[in-house]
Write a protein that holds these residues in place. Structure first.
Motif, mmCIF file in Angstrom:
data_model
loop_
_atom_site.group_PDB
_atom_site.id
_atom_site.type_symbol
_atom_site.label_atom_id
_atom_site.label_comp_id
_atom_site.label_asym_id
_atom_site.label_seq_id
_atom_site.Cartn_x
_atom_site.Cartn_y
_atom_site.Cartn_z
ATOM 1 N N ILE A 53 2.318 56.882 21.943
ATOM 2 C CA ILE A 53 3.407 56.044 22.433
ATOM 3 C C ILE A 53 3.025 55.429 23.766
ATOM 4 O O ILE A 53 2.505 56.121 24.652
ATOM 5 C CB ILE A 53 4.704 56.866 22.584
ATOM 6 N N SER A 54 3.282 54.131 23.909
ATOM 7 C CA SER A 54 3.047 53.485 25.204
ATOM 8 C C SER A 54 4.327 52.843 25.704
ATOM 9 O O SER A 54 5.101 52.279 24.931
ATOM 10 C CB SER A 54 1.925 52.443 25.111
ATOM 11 N N TRP A 55 4.540 52.958 26.990
ATOM 12 C CA TRP A 55 5.672 52.349 27.666
ATOM 13 C C TRP A 55 5.130 51.241 28.558
ATOM 14 O O TRP A 55 4.168 51.449 29.311
ATOM 15 C CB TRP A 55 6.404 53.379 28.517
ATOM 16 N N THR A 56 5.740 50.078 28.477
ATOM 17 C CA THR A 56 5.300 48.937 29.274
ATOM 18 C C THR A 56 6.390 48.540 30.268
ATOM 19 O O THR A 56 7.449 49.167 30.332
ATOM 20 C CB THR A 56 4.939 47.759 28.363
ATOM 21 N N LYS A 57 6.135 47.501 31.016
ATOM 22 C CA LYS A 57 7.011 47.093 32.116
ATOM 23 C C LYS A 57 8.471 47.008 31.665
ATOM 24 O O LYS A 57 8.790 46.343 30.687
ATOM 25 C CB LYS A 57 6.558 45.742 32.655
ATOM 26 N N GLY A 58 9.332 47.698 32.393
ATOM 27 C CA GLY A 58 10.759 47.685 32.098
ATOM 28 C C GLY A 58 11.243 48.893 31.329
ATOM 29 O O GLY A 58 12.439 49.172 31.294
ATOM 30 N N GLN A 61 -10.771 45.787 19.637
ATOM 31 C CA GLN A 61 -10.369 46.917 20.471
ATOM 32 C C GLN A 61 -11.490 47.960 20.559
ATOM 33 O O GLN A 61 -11.685 48.595 21.597
ATOM 34 C CB GLN A 61 -9.094 47.550 19.919
ATOM 35 N N PHE A 62 -12.231 48.125 19.468
ATOM 36 C CA PHE A 62 -13.379 49.032 19.496
ATOM 37 C C PHE A 62 -14.424 48.510 20.483
ATOM 38 O O PHE A 62 -15.008 49.282 21.255
ATOM 39 C CB PHE A 62 -13.987 49.150 18.095
ATOM 40 N N TYR A 63 -14.643 47.199 20.475
ATOM 41 C CA TYR A 63 -15.582 46.593 21.419
ATOM 42 C C TYR A 63 -15.109 46.815 22.858
ATOM 43 O O TYR A 63 -15.917 47.122 23.740
ATOM 44 C CB TYR A 63 -15.711 45.099 21.129
ATOM 45 N N CYS A 64 -13.805 46.676 23.104
ATOM 46 C CA CYS A 64 -13.274 46.918 24.449
ATOM 47 C C CYS A 64 -13.470 48.373 24.862
ATOM 48 O O CYS A 64 -13.695 48.670 26.039
ATOM 49 C CB CYS A 64 -11.783 46.558 24.499
ATOM 50 N N TRP A 65 -13.394 49.295 23.892
ATOM 51 C CA TRP A 65 -13.582 50.721 24.165
ATOM 52 C C TRP A 65 -15.056 51.045 24.400
ATOM 53 O O TRP A 65 -15.416 51.700 25.382
ATOM 54 C CB TRP A 65 -13.029 51.531 22.998
ATOM 55 N N ILE A 98 -7.217 54.183 19.342
ATOM 56 C CA ILE A 98 -6.456 54.248 18.096
ATOM 57 C C ILE A 98 -5.090 53.616 18.276
ATOM 58 O O ILE A 98 -4.633 52.821 17.452
ATOM 59 C CB ILE A 98 -6.341 55.710 17.620
ATOM 60 N N HIS A 99 -4.438 53.953 19.380
ATOM 61 C CA HIS A 99 -3.104 53.403 19.619
ATOM 62 C C HIS A 99 -3.143 51.898 19.825
ATOM 63 O O HIS A 99 -2.380 51.150 19.194
ATOM 64 C CB HIS A 99 -2.481 54.076 20.835
ATOM 65 N N LYS A 100 -4.022 51.437 20.682
ATOM 66 C CA LYS A 100 -4.059 50.008 20.992
ATOM 67 C C LYS A 100 -4.437 49.162 19.782
ATOM 68 O O LYS A 100 -4.023 48.012 19.662
ATOM 69 C CB LYS A 100 -5.025 49.741 22.148
ATOM 70 N N ASN A 119 10.422 47.565 25.026
ATOM 71 C CA ASN A 119 9.173 47.676 25.789
ATOM 72 C C ASN A 119 8.405 48.968 25.516
ATOM 73 O O ASN A 119 7.632 49.428 26.352
ATOM 74 C CB ASN A 119 9.454 47.543 27.295
ATOM 75 N N VAL A 120 8.641 49.527 24.333
ATOM 76 C CA VAL A 120 7.912 50.718 23.904
ATOM 77 C C VAL A 120 7.177 50.392 22.611
ATOM 78 O O VAL A 120 7.711 49.713 21.731
ATOM 79 C CB VAL A 120 8.868 51.911 23.698
ATOM 80 N N PHE A 121 5.933 50.887 22.479
ATOM 81 C CA PHE A 121 5.110 50.645 21.305
ATOM 82 C C PHE A 121 4.622 51.992 20.784
ATOM 83 O O PHE A 121 4.339 52.901 21.567
ATOM 84 C CB PHE A 121 3.937 49.734 21.661
ATOM 85 N N SER A 122 4.540 52.118 19.452
ATOM 86 C CA SER A 122 4.230 53.434 18.892
ATOM 87 C C SER A 122 3.237 53.349 17.739
ATOM 88 O O SER A 122 3.137 52.336 17.052
ATOM 89 C CB SER A 122 5.520 54.118 18.410
ATOM 90 N N THR A 123 2.525 54.467 17.565
ATOM 91 C CA THR A 123 1.622 54.658 16.427
ATOM 92 C C THR A 123 1.860 56.059 15.895
ATOM 93 O O THR A 123 1.483 57.035 16.542
ATOM 94 C CB THR A 123 0.143 54.516 16.850
ATOM 95 N N THR A 124 2.503 56.172 14.755
ATOM 96 C CA THR A 124 2.736 57.480 14.153
ATOM 97 C C THR A 124 1.670 57.762 13.100
ATOM 98 O O THR A 124 0.996 56.852 12.609
ATOM 99 C CB THR A 124 4.122 57.531 13.491
ATOM 100 N N LEU A 125 1.523 59.013 12.730
ATOM 101 C CA LEU A 125 0.535 59.367 11.714
ATOM 102 C C LEU A 125 0.909 58.775 10.359
ATOM 103 O O LEU A 125 0.039 58.344 9.600
ATOM 104 C CB LEU A 125 0.401 60.887 11.612
ATOM 105 N N SER A 126 2.207 58.729 10.055
ATOM 106 C CA SER A 126 2.622 58.137 8.785
ATOM 107 C C SER A 126 2.327 56.639 8.765
ATOM 108 O O SER A 126 1.977 56.078 7.720
ATOM 109 C CB SER A 126 4.112 58.387 8.544
ATOM 110 N N HIS A 127 2.433 55.982 9.929
ATOM 111 C CA HIS A 127 2.101 54.557 9.993
ATOM 112 C C HIS A 127 0.606 54.338 9.762
ATOM 113 O O HIS A 127 0.206 53.399 9.067
ATOM 114 C CB HIS A 127 2.493 53.986 11.355
ATOM 115 N N LEU A 128 -0.224 55.206 10.305
ATOM 116 C CA LEU A 128 -1.665 55.088 10.078
ATOM 117 C C LEU A 128 -1.982 55.210 8.592
ATOM 118 O O LEU A 128 -2.805 54.458 8.056
ATOM 119 C CB LEU A 128 -2.419 56.152 10.873
ATOM 120 N N ILE A 129 -1.336 56.143 7.929
ATOM 121 C CA ILE A 129 -1.570 56.307 6.490
ATOM 122 C C ILE A 129 -1.086 55.080 5.727
ATOM 123 O O ILE A 129 -1.771 54.580 4.826
ATOM 124 C CB ILE A 129 -0.864 57.582 5.985
#
Length: 409
Positions: free
Chosen positions: A88-93, A294-298, A26-28, A38-48
Motif C-alpha cells: 500500500i502506498s499513500w501519496t500527497k493528501g 519499472q524493472f529498469y528503474c529498479w 512489485i507495488h509500483k 490518494n491511496v494505491f494498493s497491490t493485493t495478492l489476489s490482484h496479482l493473481i
C-alpha cells in the motif's frame, strides 16, 4: 509483553534494503487505485487476477516470518491465520484520523496488525508519521526495513499524519484467530481456478494481463467516463520522457474511435518511444511495458550498457505518421497532462526524476528487458513447483528444497 495495556512491538531492520526495493518494484509496477483518496494498493489476489501470480513469491517467506513473530510476541502460537496481505502506498493528501482497526463491524475478525515500512520518512516522503494515542512508543518514524506490530483493538488507537510530499510505501498484514477468514485458502482457490499446475512455463504464462482501465484511472470518480484525469501508468511513463505507440491503422480516426476505444489500445500490443526514437520490440500490453520500465528503474543502475553489444537495442526513427499516432493515444490516456505531471512530481523529487531521465539508456533498457524476462521466469518456475504443496496443505509456505525467496536475483 513489555506493555500489557498497549501491546505492541517495533522491530528495526527486519527487512533488508534489497527486499524493500524488490517489494517496492512489485507495488509500483502493479498497483491500482486504492480504497481511499490518494491511496494505491497491490493485493495478492490482484496479482493473481492480472496473471502476475509469480510476484507473490518474494512475499511468501516474509509472511511466514511475520506470523512467527506475532505468535511469539503475543503468545498465541499456532492460533493465527493471515487475513490480508497488501502493498500500500499513500501519496500527497492521504491521512487517517484516530481509530482502532476493529472499529468497523466488517473488520471485527482482525486480531493483530503488522506494518512493514519499505521506504523512509524524510528521504522518500514527508508527513506520514504513525502515532499511538496511548502507551509507548507514542510515535513511529517510518524507516525502510522497520516493522511495527500491535493488537487491532481499542488498546492501540492510532493515526497517521497527512502525506505532504512523496510516496509512503508499506507492506501491511492483518492476522486473525478466525480460520474462516484465512487468506491462503482464498488465494489457493484463485490459483486453482487459473489451472496454475497445468500451465506451460515456456509459452509466456508469466506475461501480465491488466485489470480494467478504470482501476488505473485518476481521479477515480472520473473512471466511468474518462473525460478528464489520466491513466496512472501512462502518467509515470510520460514524466520519464517515454511515450506509447500503437500501430493500429485507426488510432487517429476520431470519427471512428471513441475515447473508450482508444483506451482499449492499451490492452493490445504497444511499443515504447522516446524523443524521435522507437524501440522496435512489441510488448503485449501496457502493463507489460510498464513492468519492464519499472524493472529498469529498479535495476538500471546495476545494468551495464557495455554488456549489450552496440546496436543490439533495435531502434528506428519515428515518422510523422507514427508521431501523430503517439499524440492521439496520449490525448486520451492523459486527458489532463498538467494534472498528470503534477501528480507524478508529487511522488518523486525533481532530483530523482532528472536522474532517471538523464540516465536513460536504450542499450541498458534492452538489457533490462532480458533481465526482467529471466526474473519473472525464475519466480514463475518457483510458484509452479510450490503450488502442489500449497494445495495439499492449504497454506502458502516456503518449500524447503526451493531455497529462500526474496531479493536474491
Amino acid at each position: 509483553m513489555a506493555d500489557i495495556e498497549h501491546p505492541r512491538l517495533v522491530l528495526h531492520n527486519f527487512l533488508s534494503r534489497d527486499v524493500c526495493k524488490e517489494l517496492e518494484f512489485i507495488h509500483k509496477s502493479c498497483c491500482t487505485i486504492g480504497y481511499r483518496p490518494n491511496v494505491f494498493s497491490t493485493t495478492l489476489s490482484h496479482l493473481i487476477a492480472t496473471n502476475c501470480s509469480h510476484l507473490i513469491m518474494p512475499l511468501v517467506s516474509i509472511r511466514e516470518r511475520l506470523r512467527e513473530k506475532v505468535e511469539e510476541y503475543f503468545r498465541c502460537d499456532f492460533e493465527l491465520v493471515i487475513e490480508f496481505t497488501g502493498l500500500i502506498s499513500w501519496t500527497k493528501g492521504a491521512s487517517i484520523g484516530w481509530h482502532s482497526d476493529d472499529n468497523r463491524s466488517y473488520l471485527k475478525q482482525r486480531d493483530f496488525a503488522v506494518v512493514c515500512y519499505l521506504n523512509s520518512y524524510g528521504e522518500d516522503f514527508k508527513g506520514g508519521l504513525f502515532h499511538f494515542q496511548d502507551g509507548e512508543p507514542t510515535t513511529i518514524v517510518p524507516l525502510a526495513g522497520d516493522v511495527v506490530m500491535y493488537t487491532a483493538d481499542n488498546k492501540n488507537v492510532h493515526a497517521v499524519d497527512e502525506i505532504t510530499e512523496g510516496e509512503r510505501i508499506t507492506l501491511t498484514l492483518w492476522f486473525s484467530r478466525d480460520s474462516s477468514h484465512d487468506e491462503d485458502a482464498k488465494l489457493i482457490s484463485f490459483l486453482s481456478q487459473g489451472s496454475l499446475d497445468n500451465l506451460d512455463p515456456k509459452v509466456g504464462s508469466h506475461l501480465p494481463m491488466p485489470a480494467s482501465n478504470s482501476m488505473y484511472w485518476f481521479p477515480p470518480d472520473e473512471a466511468s467516463v474518462f473525460k478528464s484525469g489520466f491513466d496512472i501508468r501512462c502518467a509515470k511513463l510520460h514524466v520519464l520522457g517515454l511515450d506509447l505507440y500503437s500501430s493500429s491503422e485507426q488510432i487517429c480516426q476520431s470519427s471512428v474511435n471513441s475515447g473508450n476505444k482508444l483506451l482499449e489500445s492499451l490492452m493490445e500490443p504497444l511499443q515504447l518511444a522516446r524523443g524521435d526514437q522507437l524501440f522496435e520490440m512489441k510488448f503485449i500490453n501496457v502493463l507489460h511495458v510498464f513492468q519492464v520500465v519499472q524493472f529498469y528503474c529498479w535495476k538500471g543502475s546495476k545494468l551495464k550498457a557495455t554488456e549489450v553489444e552496440e546496436g543490439e537495442a533495435k531502434l528506428k526513427l519515428l515518422s510523422g505518421e507514427e508521431k501523430a499516432k503517439i499524440n492521439c493515444l496520449k490525448s486520451v490516456v492523459l486527458k489532463d497532462q498538467l494534472q498528470a505531471e503534477t501528480f507524478v512530481n508529487d511522488l518523486y523529487s525533481w532530483k530523482q526524476q532528472q536522474q532517471q531521465q538523464s540516465c536513460f539508456d536504450w542499450a541498458a533498457f534492452s538489457a533490462a528487458v532480458m533481465e526482467w524476462e529471466a526474473y519473472t521466469q525464475k519466480l514463475y518456475h518457483r510458484i509452479l513447483a510450490s503450488f502442489p504443496h500449497w494445495r495439499n496443505y492449504g497454506s502458502l509456505f516456503l518449500v524447503p528444497e526451493l531455497g529462500e525467496f526474496g531479493a536474491s536475483f
